[in-house]
Design an enzyme around this catalytic site. Structure first.
Site, short mmCIF file in Angstrom:
data_model
loop_
_atom_site.label_atom_id
_atom_site.label_comp_id
_atom_site.label_asym_id
_atom_site.label_seq_id
_atom_site.Cartn_x
_atom_site.Cartn_y
_atom_site.Cartn_z
N SER A 141 0.85 -1.19 0.00
CA SER A 141 0.00 0.00 0.00
C SER A 141 0.88 1.24 0.00
O SER A 141 1.99 1.22 0.56
CB SER A 141 -0.91 0.03 1.24
OG SER A 141 -1.56 1.29 1.37
N TYR A 154 -1.36 -0.06 10.45
CA TYR A 154 -1.55 -0.51 9.07
C TYR A 154 -0.38 -0.03 8.20
O TYR A 154 0.18 -0.80 7.41
CB TYR A 154 -2.87 0.00 8.53
CG TYR A 154 -3.13 -0.36 7.09
CD1 TYR A 154 -3.49 -1.65 6.73
CD2 TYR A 154 -2.99 0.59 6.07
CE1 TYR A 154 -3.72 -1.99 5.41
CE2 TYR A 154 -3.21 0.25 4.75
CZ TYR A 154 -3.57 -1.03 4.41
OH TYR A 154 -3.79 -1.36 3.10
#
Length: 264
Positions: A141, A154
């Site tokens: 990501s 995250y």
């Protein structure tokens, strides 16, 4: 030669788009899910793209070593060897502040995003090296490169995915196995659409598109659009093919230029 691909998290929008694209490329698909009903639904939706026996669903929890062992055992029981491993199962970020994100949420996020990826690489990559051909594609990501104040667990987990991708690529040097990652930006998934729609309706310009609103207010980028799950499928298709044979230890970013935008 027909290649066999394992796509984890294949019932989510990104995983499904990846599975769909690999089927279009002629791959046999091992479709991983943690929910049996969602797995059945996804197989039914994908059947028009697949000939007989080209989709093998496997239900397992990859957050734990026992779950990953079960996944590998089910694949071995079916007499399948994995040529392409796509570690797409992930997420789990709480989107909370540093002070509100509990230790338990940090650990759960790392179990799924990092240890899930590590465990499956350990399960399937040695055999790829022995056969002299393989592809590992980890879905990371842009959060791993450009973290925000919220969701620190995250972002840190996805940064770890990018790091372990490079490390494994070095381990697999000259073996015929390539290891790469794909880093999506904010994608127009069903969940994101559901989040954006009420905000657009109550904005000063309710006539604007979801892309316009998101690009101006949430995810600034140089294209004025969010990525689509199909875009991620295309990147995986490239890396999984002979066209990507001379690419390894790379991170393909699909973010419309978000990482290059300077805050104004």
């Amino acid at each position: 030669m027909t290649r066999t691909s394992l796509v984890t998290g294949a019932t989510g929008d990104l995983g499904f788009a990846i599975a769909q694209r690999l089927l279009q490329d002629g791959h046999r698909l091992v479709l991983h899910a943690r929910d049996a009903e969602k797995a059945r639904d996804s197989v039914e939706r994908l059947k028009p793209l697949a000939g007989g026996g080209k989709i093998v669903p496997v239900v397992a929890d990859i957050d734990t070593a026992a779950g990953r062992a079960h996944l590998a055992a089910e694949i071995a029981k079916a007499g399948i060897h994995i040529d392409v491993l796509v570690n797409c199962a992930g997420g789990g970020g709480a989107h909370e502040s540093w002070w509100d994100t509990s230790d338990e949420k940090w650990e759960a996020c790392f179990r799924l995003n990092v240890m899930g990826t590590v465990g499956l690489c350990k399960a399937f990559v040695p055999a790829m090296k022995q056969r002299g051909w393989g592809r590992v594609i980890n879905i990371a990501s842009v959060a791993g490169s450009k973290p925000l104040a919220v969701g620190p667990e995250y972002a840190a987990a996805k940064a770890a995915v990018r790091s372990l991708t490079i490390s494994l690529a070095l381990e697999c040097a000259n073996s015929g196995v390539t290891v790469n990652s794909v880093s999506p930006g904010l994608c127009m998934t069903t969940k994101v659409e559901g989040f954006l729609e009420p905000h657009v309706k109550t904005s000063a310009h309710p006539e604007q598109s979801l892309d316009e609103f998101a690009s101006r207010n949430i995810f600034p980028n140089l294209i004025g659009q969010l990525a689509r799950p199909e875009d991620i499928g295309e990147m995986v298709s490239l890396l999984a093919s002979e066209r990507g044979a001379r690419m390894t230890a790379q991170d393909l970013v699909v973010d419309g230029g978000y990482l290059s935008v300077t805050p104004g």
